[in-house]
Design a protein around this motif. Sequence first.
Motif, PDB file in Angstrom:
ATOM      1  N   LEU A 275       0.823  -1.205   0.000  1.00  0.00           N
ATOM      2  CA  LEU A 275       0.000   0.000   0.000  1.00  0.00           C
ATOM      3  C   LEU A 275       0.860   1.259   0.000  1.00  0.00           C
ATOM      4  O   LEU A 275       0.610   2.210  -0.770  1.00  0.00           O
ATOM      5  CB  LEU A 275      -0.930   0.003   1.212  1.00  0.00           C
ATOM      6  CG  LEU A 275      -2.121  -0.962   1.177  1.00  0.00           C
ATOM      7  CD1 LEU A 275      -2.874  -0.921   2.492  1.00  0.00           C
ATOM      8  CD2 LEU A 275      -3.058  -0.603   0.016  1.00  0.00           C
ATOM      9  N   VAL A 276       1.894   1.287   0.848  1.00  0.00           N
ATOM     10  CA  VAL A 276       2.766   2.464   0.909  1.00  0.00           C
ATOM     11  C   VAL A 276       3.628   2.556  -0.345  1.00  0.00           C
ATOM     12  O   VAL A 276       3.956   3.657  -0.808  1.00  0.00           O
ATOM     13  CB  VAL A 276       3.642   2.407   2.178  1.00  0.00           C
ATOM     14  CG1 VAL A 276       4.556   3.623   2.250  1.00  0.00           C
ATOM     15  CG2 VAL A 276       2.768   2.346   3.412  1.00  0.00           C
TER      16      VAL A 276
ATOM     17  N   GLN B 206       2.701   1.817  -3.348  1.00  0.00           N
ATOM     18  CA  GLN B 206       1.884   2.390  -4.403  1.00  0.00           C
ATOM     19  C   GLN B 206       1.510   3.842  -4.136  1.00  0.00           C
ATOM     20  O   GLN B 206       1.439   4.648  -5.069  1.00  0.00           O
ATOM     21  CB  GLN B 206       0.615   1.551  -4.585  1.00  0.00           C
ATOM     22  CG  GLN B 206       0.874   0.149  -5.101  1.00  0.00           C
ATOM     23  CD  GLN B 206      -0.404  -0.645  -5.261  1.00  0.00           C
ATOM     24  OE1 GLN B 206      -1.493  -0.159  -4.985  1.00  0.00           O
ATOM     25  NE2 GLN B 206      -0.279  -1.892  -5.713  1.00  0.00           N
ATOM     26  N   ASP B 207       1.261   4.181  -2.870  1.00  0.00           N
ATOM     27  CA  ASP B 207       0.864   5.544  -2.528  1.00  0.00           C
ATOM     28  C   ASP B 207       1.401   5.867  -1.133  1.00  0.00           C
ATOM     29  O   ASP B 207       0.983   5.282  -0.139  1.00  0.00           O
ATOM     30  CB  ASP B 207      -0.661   5.675  -2.545  1.00  0.00           C
ATOM     31  CG  ASP B 207      -1.122   7.114  -2.333  1.00  0.00           C
ATOM     32  OD1 ASP B 207      -0.260   7.999  -2.095  1.00  0.00           O
ATOM     33  OD2 ASP B 207      -2.342   7.359  -2.386  1.00  0.00           O
ATOM     34  N   ARG B 208       2.323   6.821  -1.065  1.00  0.00           N
ATOM     35  CA  ARG B 208       2.958   7.140   0.216  1.00  0.00           C
ATOM     36  C   ARG B 208       1.988   7.734   1.238  1.00  0.00           C
ATOM     37  O   ARG B 208       2.277   7.749   2.431  1.00  0.00           O
ATOM     38  CB  ARG B 208       4.122   8.115  -0.005  1.00  0.00           C
ATOM     39  CG  ARG B 208       5.264   7.526  -0.813  1.00  0.00           C
ATOM     40  CD  ARG B 208       6.470   8.423  -0.791  1.00  0.00           C
ATOM     41  NE  ARG B 208       7.601   7.803  -1.460  1.00  0.00           N
ATOM     42  CZ  ARG B 208       8.829   8.315  -1.467  1.00  0.00           C
ATOM     43  NH1 ARG B 208       9.069   9.457  -0.829  1.00  0.00           N
ATOM     44  NH2 ARG B 208       9.814   7.685  -2.092  1.00  0.00           N
ATOM     45  N   GLU B 209       0.863   8.224   0.776  1.00  0.00           N
ATOM     46  CA  GLU B 209      -0.119   8.772   1.708  1.00  0.00           C
ATOM     47  C   GLU B 209      -0.673   7.692   2.645  1.00  0.00           C
ATOM     48  O   GLU B 209      -1.165   8.002   3.730  1.00  0.00           O
ATOM     49  CB  GLU B 209      -1.264   9.434   0.940  1.00  0.00           C
ATOM     50  CG  GLU B 209      -0.853  10.700   0.204  1.00  0.00           C
ATOM     51  CD  GLU B 209      -0.322  11.771   1.153  1.00  0.00           C
ATOM     52  OE1 GLU B 209      -0.893  11.923   2.260  1.00  0.00           O
ATOM     53  OE2 GLU B 209       0.674  12.429   0.811  1.00  0.00           O
ATOM     54  N   TRP B 210      -0.607   6.434   2.208  1.00  0.00           N
ATOM     55  CA  TRP B 210      -1.059   5.347   3.061  1.00  0.00           C
ATOM     56  C   TRP B 210      -0.216   5.251   4.330  1.00  0.00           C
ATOM     57  O   TRP B 210      -0.677   4.747   5.351  1.00  0.00           O
ATOM     58  CB  TRP B 210      -1.004   4.014   2.309  1.00  0.00           C
ATOM     59  CG  TRP B 210      -2.223   3.714   1.503  1.00  0.00           C
ATOM     60  CD1 TRP B 210      -2.373   3.826   0.149  1.00  0.00           C
ATOM     61  CD2 TRP B 210      -3.477   3.272   2.002  1.00  0.00           C
ATOM     62  NE1 TRP B 210      -3.632   3.477  -0.236  1.00  0.00           N
ATOM     63  CE2 TRP B 210      -4.344   3.119   0.901  1.00  0.00           C
ATOM     64  CE3 TRP B 210      -3.968   2.980   3.271  1.00  0.00           C
ATOM     65  CZ2 TRP B 210      -5.658   2.692   1.026  1.00  0.00           C
ATOM     66  CZ3 TRP B 210      -5.272   2.543   3.406  1.00  0.00           C
ATOM     67  CH2 TRP B 210      -6.104   2.408   2.304  1.00  0.00           C
ATOM     68  N   TYR B 211       1.012   5.722   4.255  1.00  0.00           N
ATOM     69  CA  TYR B 211       1.902   5.632   5.408  1.00  0.00           C
ATOM     70  C   TYR B 211       1.296   6.365   6.606  1.00  0.00           C
ATOM     71  O   TYR B 211       1.324   5.870   7.740  1.00  0.00           O
ATOM     72  CB  TYR B 211       3.272   6.220   5.066  1.00  0.00           C
ATOM     73  CG  TYR B 211       4.273   6.129   6.195  1.00  0.00           C
ATOM     74  CD1 TYR B 211       5.074   5.008   6.344  1.00  0.00           C
ATOM     75  CD2 TYR B 211       4.424   7.162   7.112  1.00  0.00           C
ATOM     76  CE1 TYR B 211       5.987   4.912   7.380  1.00  0.00           C
ATOM     77  CE2 TYR B 211       5.327   7.076   8.153  1.00  0.00           C
ATOM     78  CZ  TYR B 211       6.111   5.946   8.281  1.00  0.00           C
ATOM     79  OH  TYR B 211       7.008   5.869   9.310  1.00  0.00           O
TER      80      TYR B 211
ATOM     81  N   SER C 127      -1.772   6.919   7.176  1.00  0.00           N
ATOM     82  CA  SER C 127      -2.985   6.252   7.646  1.00  0.00           C
ATOM     83  C   SER C 127      -2.664   5.006   8.464  1.00  0.00           C
ATOM     84  O   SER C 127      -3.415   4.653   9.385  1.00  0.00           O
ATOM     85  CB  SER C 127      -3.865   5.855   6.447  1.00  0.00           C
ATOM     86  OG  SER C 127      -4.251   6.998   5.706  1.00  0.00           O
TER      87      SER C 127
END
Length: 357
Positions: A150-151, A153-158, A160
Motif C-alpha cells: 500500500l505504501v 503504491q501511494d505514500r499517503e497510506w503511510y 494512515s
Amino acid sequence: MKAPILKNLFGKAEAAPPPEIEAAALRSDRFRLERQREWQRLEDIVGRMEKGRLRGLSDEDVLALPVLYRTAASSLAVARETSLDASTLEYLDSLVQRAWFQVYGPREGFVAWLRRFLGGGLSRAIRGIWLDICVALAVMVAGTVVGWLLVLQDREWYYSLVPVQFADTRVPGASREVLLESLQVEKDTQGLSAFAAYLFSNNAGVSILAFALGFAFGIPSLMLLLHNMAMLGALLWLYHDAGLTLEFAAWLSVHGTTELFAILLAGAAGMHIGRSMAFPGNRSILAAAAESGRRGAQVMVGVVLMLVFAALLEAFPRQLLGMEGRALIGVTMLLFWLAYFFAFGRARSRDEAVESP
C-alpha cells in the motif's frame, strides 16, 4: 428439692449435676460413640494425605474419603443443632475443614503449579492450538505484505497506517542519515525509552484485544492482527527505501521476536476459542467454549510473561547495543521460544498419553 450430695475422688462432698446436664452429657457421649469409628477412619486417611503418604492409601480408602467427609459434615451440622459439648464441636469442625481441603481444595501450591506450568503445561497448551497459530501467522505475514504494498503504491497510506507517535522523523522522504539516527545506540536509556514504552503498551493492548475478540468466532482477532502488521509493513518499507533494512530488522528483533510472537499467540488463542464455538463437533457450544477457554487462558498467561520479558529487552539491550548485538539477541530469543514451545516437554506428553487409560 435439693440436688443429691455425692462424694468426689478425694472424699469431699459435692452436689450432683442437675438432671438436664446429665442427660445432655449422656446424649453427647452416645452421639460420639455411634460415629467415632467413622471419624477416626476419616482422620487417619486425611492425616496420611497431609503427610504425602498417598501410596499407603488403599482403593477402599480413596473411595470412602468423600463419603466419610459428607458423614462428618452431617455430624457437625447435627452437633451444632443439638448443642453438643464444645470439645465434640471443636473436633468435628477441625476434622471437616481438613477433609474438605483434601476433597475439594487445590492439590498443589503456587510454586508447584508454576513449576508444572513452565515445565511443560504452557508448551502443551500452545501445541494444542497449532492450527490457529498457523492461520494467525499467515494473516500476520499477509498484513505486513499489504502494508508494504500500500505504501509502495501511494505514500499517503503511510500516514494512515503509522500512528502519529511513530511519524516524528520517521516519514517518507526522510534522509538516510535521519532514519539511521533514530536507530543509533544510546549512551543511556533515555531517548528511545519513550518509543519503546509506546511499543510495549501498543502490543500489550493488541494482544489483549486479539484474545478477547476471539469470542466473535475469531474474525475480529484476524482483522486486528492484519491491521497491526500493516503498520509494521509500512515501517519496514520506509527503512528499506533508505537502505536500512538490516539495521531496522536488528533494532526491531531484540524485542520483536518476543513481542510479535506474543501477539501471534494471543491472536491464535482468541481464534481458537472462536473456532471451537463455530465448529464444536460432538460437544455443545458451551462445552467447546469452556475447553478452548481453559487452553486459551494458559496461553495468555504465557503471553503476559513474554510481554514483560520483551519490555525488559526494549528498555536496555535494544538501546545500548549495536546492530550485531541486537541481531544476536533477536535470533537467540526466536530460537529459544521455538524450542521451548514446540520441542520442550514432548517426551513427557507422550509418556503421559501412554500411561493414561
